[in-house]
Enzyme design. Structure first.
Site, PDB file in Angstrom:
ATOM      1  N   VAL A  85      52.441  77.637  11.060  1.00 41.84           N
ATOM      2  CA  VAL A  85      52.026  76.764   9.961  1.00 41.84           C
ATOM      3  C   VAL A  85      51.453  75.506  10.603  1.00 41.84           C
ATOM      4  CG1 VAL A  85      52.783  75.421   7.956  1.00 41.84           C
ATOM      5  CG2 VAL A  85      53.792  77.674   8.387  1.00 41.84           C
ATOM      6  N   GLU A 139      61.981  86.724  18.003  1.00 40.74           N
ATOM      7  CA  GLU A 139      62.293  85.984  19.220  1.00 40.74           C
ATOM      8  C   GLU A 139      61.753  84.580  19.070  1.00 40.74           C
ATOM      9  OE1 GLU A 139      62.113  90.251  20.539  1.00 40.74           O
ATOM     10  OE2 GLU A 139      60.533  89.008  19.695  1.00 40.74           O
ATOM     11  N   ASN A 188      62.620  75.586  21.400  1.00 42.14           N
ATOM     12  CA  ASN A 188      61.932  75.291  20.140  1.00 42.14           C
ATOM     13  C   ASN A 188      62.952  74.999  19.041  1.00 42.14           C
ATOM     14  OD1 ASN A 188      60.285  75.116  17.909  1.00 42.14           O
ATOM     15  ND2 ASN A 188      59.026  76.880  18.468  1.00 42.14           N
ATOM     16  N   TYR A 212      64.793  78.877  11.301  1.00 44.18           N
ATOM     17  CA  TYR A 212      65.330  80.241  11.219  1.00 44.18           C
ATOM     18  C   TYR A 212      66.801  80.247  10.828  1.00 44.18           C
ATOM     19  CZ  TYR A 212      60.943  81.565  13.455  1.00 44.18           C
ATOM     20  OH  TYR A 212      59.620  81.740  13.763  1.00 44.18           O
TER      21      TYR A 212
END
Length: 154
Positions: free
Chosen positions: A81, A113, A118, A125
Site C-alpha cells: 500500500v 513471510e 518490519n 499482521y
C-alpha cells in the site's frame, strides 16, 4: 478523510503499477514476465488492486496483494500500500479480499513471510490475527535478513 475505494482483479496490464509501488514500499519486483505468467497462466495465483476515487472522478492506484492457493493453504505473497494510503483501511480491505477468495477456493489456513525487522507489517499482521509459526533463515536479500513465517486460520 473518507476514502472511496474499490477492489479490482489484478491483470497483466497492471504490471507497471506493481513495479512502481514495489519501489516505493521496499518490496522486491519479481520481473514483468514472472508477474505476467502468474496472472495469466497459473490459476492458483490471484490478486487484487485497490483504487481510490479522487476528486473530479479521478482514480488513483493505492495498493495491491498477490496470493496463491495451494490445496488447503492460502499464501499471501505480497501486500503493498502506498505510504500516503497506509493506516486508512486499505490494507485490511485487501487482506479481507484475499481471505474471501482463499475460502472460496477451499483454503483453511493462511500463511505469509515478513522481514523480522518490519515492525509496521508485523503489527498489521498481528491485528489480522496472524501468529508467528516459524523462521526462514536468510530468506530475504538486499539486505540479507531472516523472515518470520506467520499463519492464521481462515
Amino acid at each position: 478523510m473518507t476514502l472511496i475505494t474499490y477492489l479490482a482483479l489484478l491483470n497483466a496490464s497492471d504490471i507497471s503499477l506493481l513495479e512502481q509501488i514495489e519501489g516505493e514500499t521496499n518490496l522486491s519486483f519479481w520481473g514483468a514476465e514472472n508477474y505476467r505468467r502468474f496472472l495469466e497462466e497459473f490459476p492458483e495465483y490471484f490478486g487484487c488492486k485497490a483504487v481510490v476515487m479522487k476528486d473530479a472522478g479521478r482514480r488513483e492506484f493505492a495498493g495491491f496483494y498477490l496470493a496463491r492457493s495451494l490445496f488447503e493453504n492460502l499464501e499471501i505473497l505480497k501486500v503493498g500500500v502506498y505510504p500516503q494510503y497506509q493506516r486508512q483501511g486499505i490494507g485490511t480491505q485487501l487482506m479481507e479480499s484475499a481471505y474471501s477468495e482463499g475460502i472460496r477456493r477451499g483454503c483453511k489456513r493462511c500463511f505469509l513471510e515478513v522481514r523480522k525487522s518490519n515492525q509496521n507489517a508485523i503489527q498489521f499482521y498481528n491485528g489480522q490475527k496472524f501468529k508467528i509459526a516459524g523462521t526462514r533463515l536468510n530468506y530475504y536479500s538486499d539486505p540479507i535478513e531472516d523472515a518470520w513465517i506467520m499463519e492464521r486460520d481462515l
